[in-house]
Design a protein around this motif. Structure first.
Motif, PDB file in Angstrom:
ATOM      1  N   UNK A  94      38.381  40.659  34.694  1.00 55.07           N
ATOM      2  CA  UNK A  94      37.201  39.973  35.240  1.00 55.07           C
ATOM      3  C   UNK A  94      36.933  40.410  36.676  1.00 55.07           C
ATOM      4  N   UNK A  95      37.987  40.594  37.459  1.00 56.57           N
ATOM      5  CA  UNK A  95      37.802  41.049  38.844  1.00 56.57           C
ATOM      6  C   UNK A  95      37.188  42.445  38.856  1.00 56.57           C
ATOM      7  N   UNK A  96      37.649  43.311  37.971  1.00 60.32           N
ATOM      8  CA  UNK A  96      37.159  44.694  37.971  1.00 60.32           C
ATOM      9  C   UNK A  96      35.804  44.852  37.292  1.00 60.32           C
ATOM     10  N   UNK A  97      35.230  43.762  36.782  1.00 56.85           N
ATOM     11  CA  UNK A  97      33.857  43.818  36.293  1.00 56.85           C
ATOM     12  C   UNK A  97      32.890  43.981  37.466  1.00 56.85           C
ATOM     13  N   UNK A  98      33.344  43.639  38.655  1.00 61.07           N
ATOM     14  CA  UNK A  98      32.543  43.854  39.844  1.00 61.07           C
ATOM     15  C   UNK A  98      32.711  45.314  40.255  1.00 61.07           C
TER      16      UNK A  98
END
Length: 132
Positions: A94-98
């Motif tokens: 989820x963090x690396x979706x940014x």
């Protein structure tokens, strides 16, 4: 990037280290994140060291870390509890979706840490909104 997450896979804090730095160096900083003391630390094999295990026991935290395959006398690991580590991996996803975080556009450590904090706030936000 090393992260500390709660039992639901929500980020609590981040520690940034260089890519060539060993995972061992991040453990004291992860334990120093100003939130409640964890009961367990679920981590991958990169954190498997006797010194880390002793430090976790000293802080009252039970390590759930699978032993490296090269250990002579491997310590036990509760693999039923270790299955919950997928929540941490999903948190990293989820963090690396940014895009800005995944590609590391920021030049400085401070600006990258700032955007990590923004991404963590966006992940936490639905848990504070009333669903009525």
């Amino acid at each position: 990037m090393h992260a500390r997450a709660d039992g639901q896979g929500r980020p609590l804090g981040f520690v940034l280290t260089g890519g060539e730095t060993s995972d061992y160096r991040a453990v004291p900083d992860l334990l120093a994140v100003p939130v409640n003391r964890p009961r367990r630390m679920l981590a991958d094999k990169g954190y498997d060291a006797d010194a880390i295990r002793q430090e976790l026991f000293f802080h009252g935290t039970r390590p759930v870390i699978p032993p490296r395959s090269t250990r002579k006398d491997p310590p036990p690991c509760d693999y039923r509890v270790y299955k919950d580590r997928n929540r941490i991996e999903r948190m990293f996803n989820r963090i690396k979706q940014f895009r800005r975080i995944a590609t590391r556009y920021d030049k400085t450590r401070l600006s990258y840490a700032g955007f990590l904090a923004l991404a963590a706030a966006k992940i936490w936000l639905p848990h504070f909104v009333s669903r009525a």
